[in-house]
Scaffold this motif. Sequence first.
Motif, PDB file in Angstrom:
ATOM      1  N   UNK A 299       2.524   2.132  -9.872  1.00 20.49           N
ATOM      2  CA  UNK A 299       1.310   2.025  -9.066  1.00 20.49           C
ATOM      3  C   UNK A 299       0.135   1.679  -9.974  1.00 20.49           C
ATOM      4  N   UNK A 300      -0.625   0.686  -9.533  1.00 22.16           N
ATOM      5  CA  UNK A 300      -1.852   0.275 -10.211  1.00 22.16           C
ATOM      6  C   UNK A 300      -2.970   0.331  -9.175  1.00 22.16           C
ATOM      7  N   UNK A 301      -4.185   0.475  -9.665  1.00 24.23           N
ATOM      8  CA  UNK A 301      -5.357   0.369  -8.792  1.00 24.23           C
ATOM      9  C   UNK A 301      -6.061  -0.932  -9.140  1.00 24.23           C
ATOM     10  N   UNK A 302      -6.472  -1.643  -8.110  1.00 23.67           N
ATOM     11  CA  UNK A 302      -7.154  -2.911  -8.309  1.00 23.67           C
ATOM     12  C   UNK A 302      -8.504  -2.674  -8.953  1.00 23.67           C
TER      13      UNK A 302
ATOM     14  N   UNK B 125       0.862  -1.172   0.000  1.00 19.64           N
ATOM     15  CA  UNK B 125       0.000   0.000   0.000  1.00 19.64           C
ATOM     16  C   UNK B 125       0.903   1.227   0.000  1.00 19.64           C
ATOM     17  N   UNK B 126       0.804   2.106  -1.014  1.00 22.77           N
ATOM     18  CA  UNK B 126       1.719   3.247  -1.090  1.00 22.77           C
ATOM     19  C   UNK B 126       1.484   4.302  -0.003  1.00 22.77           C
TER      20      UNK B 126
ATOM     21  N   UNK C  44      -8.115  -4.905  -2.062  1.00 23.06           N
ATOM     22  CA  UNK C  44      -9.524  -4.538  -2.198  1.00 23.06           C
ATOM     23  C   UNK C  44      -9.756  -3.816  -3.537  1.00 23.06           C
ATOM     24  N   UNK C  45     -10.970  -3.864  -4.058  1.00 32.62           N
ATOM     25  CA  UNK C  45     -11.274  -3.125  -5.288  1.00 32.62           C
ATOM     26  C   UNK C  45     -10.925  -1.643  -5.157  1.00 32.62           C
ATOM     27  N   UNK C  46     -10.340  -1.082  -6.196  1.00 26.53           N
ATOM     28  CA  UNK C  46      -9.922   0.317  -6.301  1.00 26.53           C
ATOM     29  C   UNK C  46      -8.770   0.684  -5.366  1.00 26.53           C
ATOM     30  N   UNK C  47      -8.191  -0.275  -4.688  1.00 27.15           N
ATOM     31  CA  UNK C  47      -7.058   0.003  -3.796  1.00 27.15           C
ATOM     32  C   UNK C  47      -5.796   0.243  -4.621  1.00 27.15           C
ATOM     33  N   UNK C  48      -5.028   1.249  -4.230  1.00 24.61           N
ATOM     34  CA  UNK C  48      -3.748   1.529  -4.888  1.00 24.61           C
ATOM     35  C   UNK C  48      -2.715   0.517  -4.417  1.00 24.61           C
ATOM     36  N   UNK C  49      -1.925   0.027  -5.352  1.00 25.01           N
ATOM     37  CA  UNK C  49      -0.863  -0.931  -5.048  1.00 25.01           C
ATOM     38  C   UNK C  49       0.429  -0.448  -5.684  1.00 25.01           C
ATOM     39  N   UNK C  50       1.475  -0.387  -4.887  1.00 21.08           N
ATOM     40  CA  UNK C  50       2.796   0.005  -5.388  1.00 21.08           C
ATOM     41  C   UNK C  50       3.626  -1.254  -5.604  1.00 21.08           C
ATOM     42  N   UNK C  51       4.120  -1.413  -6.819  1.00 13.73           N
ATOM     43  CA  UNK C  51       4.982  -2.534  -7.177  1.00 13.73           C
ATOM     44  C   UNK C  51       6.411  -2.014  -7.224  1.00 13.73           C
ATOM     45  N   UNK C  52       7.325  -2.716  -6.571  1.00  9.75           N
ATOM     46  CA  UNK C  52       8.735  -2.342  -6.625  1.00  9.75           C
ATOM     47  C   UNK C  52       9.574  -3.612  -6.559  1.00  9.75           C
ATOM     48  N   UNK C  53      10.842  -3.449  -6.878  1.00 10.12           N
ATOM     49  CA  UNK C  53      11.765  -4.582  -6.872  1.00 10.12           C
ATOM     50  C   UNK C  53      12.843  -4.322  -5.836  1.00 10.12           C
TER      51      UNK C  53
END
Length: 178
Positions: free
Chosen positions: A125-128, A41-42, A152-161
Amino acid sequence: MKTNYKEKSIGRNFFLPLLFILLVFFLLIALIKINCLIIRDPFTNQYKKIYYVKKDDLIGIIYTHSVMRTQTSEWYKIQDGKLILKEERYRSQGAGLPVDLIYKFKHENGDFVLYDIDEPFENVIYRTGDVRANHRLKIGDKDEELFTDFSEPREALEFSAKKMSLLNYLWRRYHIER
């Protein structure tokens, strides 16, 4: 009952090698570094998922485009602690889809493909989406996983490596899945 010297010696002879083996084991898993995809979660920095990613695995974010309503996907690799966008695939042209050909382009199996992009990102960042987009994650040859399985739906998700120790990875994964 008295314990004689020989019984104490047998216990010590068993315990010390076992302790040494355990120490070497923990040292090894603390030193071995692996590539990880971290999803959090960002806003709170709470980890949602963490995945081990092999060197040559592609990481796919697959979804239905909100305007064109066709499948779209973005494919990344992990390199030097960054997500490297390698390719984008989409089924139709229209609003919100690439039109400038600054990258290599091909038409393959009904898909428009931009490839050899090689753009590095610290994070994306993507939103579900669960109504139309139905965002999915694919890593290497593993099955696709819906974002709604870990958010959860519409939740922001930060992807990183991140390159992290195997011990740290196992520790974080254990705490996420509890």
